[in-house]
Design an enzyme around this catalytic site. Structure first.
Site: not given
Ligand code: PGA
Length: 246
Positions: A174, A10, A210, A168, A12, A97, A99
């Site tokens: 992140g 992803n 992560s 997640e 983003k 997601h 976010e």
């Molecule tokens: P990350 O993000 O691997 O940077 O923690 C995962 C995601 O938001 O899908």
């Protein structure tokens, strides 16, 4: 039931024509050297889907988008439809997601509507769920995941078996603070049981939050973790390829 392993990147809101080109070419070169033991996918920002299609077509790597509209067409300024994603060869679309849920107020109902639209169009929806840190500390993880999945679980078994679920935990996204394999497995086993009750044992459940080259292998040894949704580490070809190799 054997479920093919799946590793998805992803991106983003990251990338540029120039940096994407380099990343994609490195991924293509990497996958032509090592045979893939999983399905490998990148989810790019909408404007770059044409570029991704151009570089990845006729390679083992497939691609998708990070969001879409639940509507087919019309006066929805700024939105992108499922058929537009199909025009650019997308096979997958991330939906709900964390976010999108937290920053753009996407509700469980909106995620359901988008899921139905994606399935009707022939895209594979990757439905993201997970609890916040406060919910985790309050012992609410299962209740939150159940609430987020409740409407999705009412789809017919045939449709339900065509989705992918990504667990997640928001506190792991992140932050560099991944859930431990055991923590993730517990939640995956809970989701697996919900799916089993709905005759949807083909559904793959990805872990996200992560994931990196160092922790991927341990996560993937867990019986109910079928792959990963990778943010930060998907922006570096060596890291993403070593997660795929794990
Ligand atoms: P990350 O993000 O691997 O940077 O923690 C995962 C995601 O938001 O899908």
């Amino acid at each position: 039931m054997t479920r093919p392993r799946l590793v998805m990147g992803n991106w983003k809101m990251n990338g540029s024509l120039q940096s994407n080109q380099q990343l994609l070419e490195q991924l293509v070169a990497g996958t032509s050297k090592q045979a893939l033991s999983c399905e490998l996918v990148v989810c790019a920002p909408h404007p770059y889907l044409a570029q991704v299609q151009h570089v990845l077509q006729n390679t083992p790597i497939s691609w998708g988008a990070q969001n879409m509209s639940s509507y087919e067409a019309g006066a929805y300024t700024g939105e992108v439809s499922a058929s537009m994603l199909l025009d650019f060869g997308c096979k997958w679309v991330l939906l709900g997601h964390s976010e999108r849920r937290s920053l753009y107020a996407e509700t469980d109902d909106a995620v359901l509507a988008k899921t139905e639209a994606a399935l009707a169009a022939g895209l594979i929806p990757v439905i993201c769920v997970g609890e916040t840190e406060k919910e985790y500390l309050d012992g609410q993880t299962e209740a939150v995941v159940l609430r987020q999945l409740q409407a999705i679980l009412k789809l017919s078994p045939k449709l339900l078996n065509s989705v992918v679920i990504a667990y997640e935990p928001v506190w792991a996204i992140g932050t560099g603070k991944s859930a431990t394999p055991q923590q993730a497995q517990e939640v995956h086993a809970y989701i697996r049981e919900l799916l089993r009750q709905c005759n949807a044992e083909a559904v793959r459940i990805l872990y996200g939050g992560s994931v990196n080259a160092d922790n991927a292998h341990a996560l993937f040894t867990m019986p109910d973790i079928d792959g990963a949704l990778v943010g930060g580490a998907s922006l570096k070809a060596v890291d993403f390829l070593s997660i795929a190799a794990a």
